[in-house]
Design an enzyme around this catalytic site. Structure first.
Site, PDB file in Angstrom:
ATOM      1  CB  CYS A 125      -4.892   5.780  10.663  1.00 38.29           C
ATOM      2  SG  CYS A 125      -5.326   4.453   9.537  1.00 38.29           S
TER       3      CYS A 125
ATOM      4  NE  ARG B 261      -7.539   4.571   4.701  1.00 41.30           N
ATOM      5  CZ  ARG B 261      -6.859   5.350   5.496  1.00 41.30           C
ATOM      6  NH1 ARG B 261      -7.391   5.761   6.609  1.00 41.30           N
ATOM      7  NH2 ARG B 261      -5.652   5.746   5.191  1.00 41.30           N
TER       8      ARG B 261
ATOM      9  NE  ARG C  59      -0.435   9.864  10.620  1.00 34.82           N
ATOM     10  CZ  ARG C  59      -0.890   8.942   9.778  1.00 34.82           C
ATOM     11  NH1 ARG C  59      -2.153   8.629   9.769  1.00 34.82           N
ATOM     12  NH2 ARG C  59      -0.063   8.327   8.955  1.00 34.82           N
TER      13      ARG C  59
ATOM     14  CG  ASP D 203       1.915   1.025   9.878  1.00 29.43           C
ATOM     15  OD1 ASP D 203       1.387   1.797  10.709  1.00 29.43           O
ATOM     16  OD2 ASP D 203       2.390   1.417   8.802  1.00 29.43           O
TER      17      ASP D 203
ATOM     18  CE  LYS E 143      -1.906   1.702   4.047  1.00 33.28           C
ATOM     19  NZ  LYS E 143      -1.648   3.110   4.302  1.00 33.28           N
ATOM     20  CG  ASN E 144       2.057   2.768   3.618  1.00 34.77           C
ATOM     21  OD1 ASN E 144       0.918   3.124   3.329  1.00 34.77           O
ATOM     22  ND2 ASN E 144       2.402   2.444   4.862  1.00 34.77           N
TER      23      ASN E 144
HETATM   24  N1  EPU Z   1       6.277  13.669  11.935  1.00 34.13           N
HETATM   25  C1  EPU Z   1       6.561  14.966  12.303  1.00 34.13           C
HETATM   26  N2  EPU Z   1       6.576  15.914  11.338  1.00 34.13           N
HETATM   27  C2  EPU Z   1       6.320  15.638  10.030  1.00 34.13           C
HETATM   28  C3  EPU Z   1       6.025  14.322   9.657  1.00 34.13           C
HETATM   29  C4  EPU Z   1       6.010  13.347  10.646  1.00 34.13           C
HETATM   30  O1  EPU Z   1       6.796  15.257  13.479  1.00 34.13           O
HETATM   31  O2  EPU Z   1       6.361  16.555   9.201  1.00 34.13           O
HETATM   32  C5  EPU Z   1       6.262  12.623  12.986  1.00 34.13           C
HETATM   33  C6  EPU Z   1       4.851  12.024  13.140  1.00 34.13           C
HETATM   34  O3  EPU Z   1       4.078  12.801  14.016  1.00 34.13           O
HETATM   35  C7  EPU Z   1       5.154  10.654  13.682  1.00 34.13           C
HETATM   36  C8  EPU Z   1       6.490  10.303  13.039  1.00 34.13           C
HETATM   37  O4  EPU Z   1       7.038  11.525  12.564  1.00 34.13           O
HETATM   38  O5  EPU Z   1       5.314  10.722  15.068  1.00 34.13           O
HETATM   39  C9  EPU Z   1       6.382   9.338  11.874  1.00 34.13           C
HETATM   40  O6  EPU Z   1       5.510   9.848  10.883  1.00 34.13           O
HETATM   41  P1  EPU Z   1       5.749   9.514   9.350  1.00 34.13           P
HETATM   42  O7  EPU Z   1       5.828  10.770   8.583  1.00 34.13           O
HETATM   43  O8  EPU Z   1       6.882   8.546   9.238  1.00 34.13           O
HETATM   44  O9  EPU Z   1       4.407   8.769   8.987  1.00 34.13           O
HETATM   45  P2  EPU Z   1       3.418   9.074   7.810  1.00 34.13           P
HETATM   46  O10 EPU Z   1       4.156   9.418   6.561  1.00 34.13           O
HETATM   47  O11 EPU Z   1       2.365   9.984   8.298  1.00 34.13           O
HETATM   48  C10 EPU Z   1       3.520   6.590   7.014  1.00 34.13           C
HETATM   49  C11 EPU Z   1       2.538   5.544   6.610  1.00 34.13           C
HETATM   50  C12 EPU Z   1       1.786   5.064   7.835  1.00 34.13           C
HETATM   51  C13 EPU Z   1       2.787   4.542   8.864  1.00 34.13           C
HETATM   52  C14 EPU Z   1       3.877   5.570   9.157  1.00 34.13           C
HETATM   53  C15 EPU Z   1       5.002   5.050  10.047  1.00 34.13           C
HETATM   54  C16 EPU Z   1       1.941   6.146   4.369  1.00 34.13           C
HETATM   55  C17 EPU Z   1       0.931   6.695   3.432  1.00 34.13           C
HETATM   56  N3  EPU Z   1       1.605   6.111   5.637  1.00 34.13           N
HETATM   57  O12 EPU Z   1       2.773   7.642   7.610  1.00 34.13           O
HETATM   58  O13 EPU Z   1       0.980   3.998   7.388  1.00 34.13           O
HETATM   59  O14 EPU Z   1       2.134   4.245  10.063  1.00 34.13           O
HETATM   60  O15 EPU Z   1       4.461   6.023   7.923  1.00 34.13           O
HETATM   61  O16 EPU Z   1       5.635   3.970   9.475  1.00 34.13           O
HETATM   62  O17 EPU Z   1       3.007   5.726   3.953  1.00 34.13           O
HETATM   63  C18 EPU Z   1      -0.622   2.324   7.681  1.00 34.13           C
HETATM   64  O18 EPU Z   1      -0.197   1.796   6.648  1.00 34.13           O
HETATM   65  O19 EPU Z   1      -1.434   1.753   8.470  1.00 34.13           O
HETATM   66  C19 EPU Z   1      -0.170   3.669   8.022  1.00 34.13           C
HETATM   67  C20 EPU Z   1      -0.801   4.415   8.896  1.00 34.13           C
END
Ligand code: EPU
Length: 440
Positions: free
Chosen positions: A136, A418, A141, A325, A41-42
């Site tokens: 989610c 999803r 975030r 995850d 997915k990601n």
């Molecule tokens: N964070 C910040 N600032 C930012 C971005 C992130 O502080 O600008 C913090 C977040 O608050 C969090 C940490 O960094 O505490 C990690 O966030 P990250 O950006 O890595 O996550 P994401 O891009 O929002 C993706 C996946 C999620 C998965 C996370 C962690 C996608 C579309 N989503 O989210 O996937 O949980 O990485 O591995 O790639 C899932 O598949 O169930 C899912 C939620």
């Protein structure tokens, strides 16, 4: 998913019913057999956005048939991109012409990966107006690190009216140090830097396999991205990406992990096939610690559960640490193991524990202290009506249902849809007693 069903429609009487789908899981069966894992997915959602940077036709294979990917493909079409479905999992995308730099609001506001259109549109048109992401709800975030990346390349970014608006006269390569190793900001800054002038260096980057997957896709189309999969990524901007190639999305390590945990939890014997076993190392190590047997092949892992499992302690961390995850699914398994296990969430805040309340309805003995779930396992779970609070929570409730006494009735299946392709069919084929039904 909600359906509006109209019964007995005639001029005099109209009865409107709200129908909700639910999953009925009857516990007690071991999972046995082989399951083929779908595309990640990601990775898929990032690669779909990345196709916007390519002036030509690309064919992308192994896109999972899930809502998040479908929403991203629909959004591409809305930008004027030609999207042709060649089969269930294969799409031909041609972004030679795009006629818009603003995404539609609706569906994109419900998913996280919508923010990849900021990096992609900024890279392609120097101008992006993109629906503020949803996804989610497990805590704060923020997107400050995405903005840091775009601004370092020379863009101005503003958030207003539910949109992220980013603009630049010209993007120029730069050095970016991420304060946290975030998946989203690493991918988004790569997208913006691929066609920028000069060299961009990303430090403290996230190392997830789907970042490598997207970089491989872009490199195949002519980009120059080095170091994806390490914490320093170097992107040398190129003038143009040309298509004419076919790329295959790599397997979903979280889907694979979910089935591995389900196999161990039900004391079953399952081969999880079509995977990259190296991606599963942190999970395999923890399953072995619980007493499960793991057999690793070139592209599969076989998990055999045991009745003599022992409790373990886990902390989730960015890759290659234990994935956040897989956290809720693992807690469902640990509830079935005699003794105390602790699971500390190291990526998201405490709203990642939203699912705990639902497991407590099934008599799961869990308490939260700070960012740690303390799991007193070994007491039999009881089936109950429960609601998924996010995608991985939905999978965790299925696993809990598989080991519980009686029937667990799971609502909010839109979360499952999803991110898991054919989840019900796959788990039924392994012998689970799971039925998806409509409730009026
Ligand atoms: N964070 C910040 N600032 C930012 C971005 C992130 O502080 O600008 C913090 C977040 O608050 C969090 C940490 O960094 O505490 C990690 O966030 P990250 O950006 O890595 O996550 P994401 O891009 O929002 C993706 C996946 C999620 C998965 C996370 C962690 C996608 C579309 N989503 O989210 O996937 O949980 O990485 O591995 O790639 C899932 O598949 O169930 C899912 C939620």
């Amino acid at each position: 998913m909600y359906y509006i069903v109209c019964k007995n429609i005639n001029v005099e009487s109209k009865t409107t019913l709200l129908t909700e789908e639910k999953l009925l899981v009857t516990g007690g069966r071991k999972l046995e057999g082989k399951v083929e894992i779908s595309g990640a997915k990601n990775a898929a959602v990032a690669i779909i956005a990345a196709a916007l940077l390519v002036e030509g036709q690309v064919t992308i294979e192994n896109i999972p048939n899930i809502t998040d990917a479908q929403v991203m493909l629909n959004a591409l079409e809305n930008l004027g991109v030609e999207v042709v479905r060649l089969d269930n999992k294969t799409y031909r995308i041609d972004a030679t012409k795009i006629n818009n730099h603003k995404t539609p609001y609706g569906e994109l506001s419900k998913i996280r990966s919508s923010y990849y259109f900021v990096g992609a549109l900024l890279g392609r048109c120097n101008n992006a107006e993109v629906t503020f992401p949803g996804g989610c709800n497990f805590g704060q975030r923020p997107i400050d690190q995405h903005i840091k990346g775009f601004e370092a390349l020379g863009a101005t970014v503003e958030i207003s009216g539910g949109y992220i608006k980013a603009k630049a006269k010209k993007l120029i390569g730069s050095k970016v140090y991420f304060d946290v190793p975030t998946v989203g900001a690493t991918i988004n800054t790569i997208l913006a830097a691929t066609l920028a002038e000069g060299v961009t260096i990303l430090e403290n980057s996230n190392r997830e396999p789907h970042i490598v997957d997207m970089a491989n896709f872009l490199n195949m189309m002519g980009a120059d991205i080095k170091g994806a999969g390490t914490n320093v990524i170097r992107i040398t901007g190129v003038h143009k990406l040309e298509g004419g190639k076919t790329y295959t999305v790599s397997p979903d390590m979280i889907e694979a992990g979910t089935f591995m945990i389900a196999a161990a939890a039900t004391k079953g014997n399952v081969t999880v096939a079509n995977i990259i076993p190296e991606h599963m190392e942190s999970l395999s190590a923890k399953l072995i610690e619980t007493g499960a047997t793991i057999e690793v092949g070139d592209d599969y892992i076989t998990v055999k559960g045991t009745k003599k499992s022992v409790p373990v302690n886990i902390k989730t961390l960015p890759y290659p640490g234990f994935p956040t995850d897989l956290h809720p699914q693992m807690v469902s398994y640990l509830l079935d193991i005699d003794g105390q296990s602790n699971l500390t969430e190291g990526v998201f805040d405490t709203r990642r524990f939203n699912y705990v309340e639902q497991l407590q309805r099934m008599q799961g003995d869990i308490r939260i202290e700070g960012s740690t779930a303390i799991i007193n396992g070994g007491k039999k779970l009881n089936g109950a009506p429960v609601r998924a609070s996010d995608l991985r929570a939905a999978a965790a409730l299925v696993i809990a249902g598989l080991v519980a006494d009686g029937v667990t009735c799971i609502y909010n299946l839109e979360y499952l849809d999803r991110g898991y392709e054919n989840f019900v069919e796959k788990i039924q084929a392994l012998g689970a007693n799971v039925k998806r039904v409509k409730e009026s």
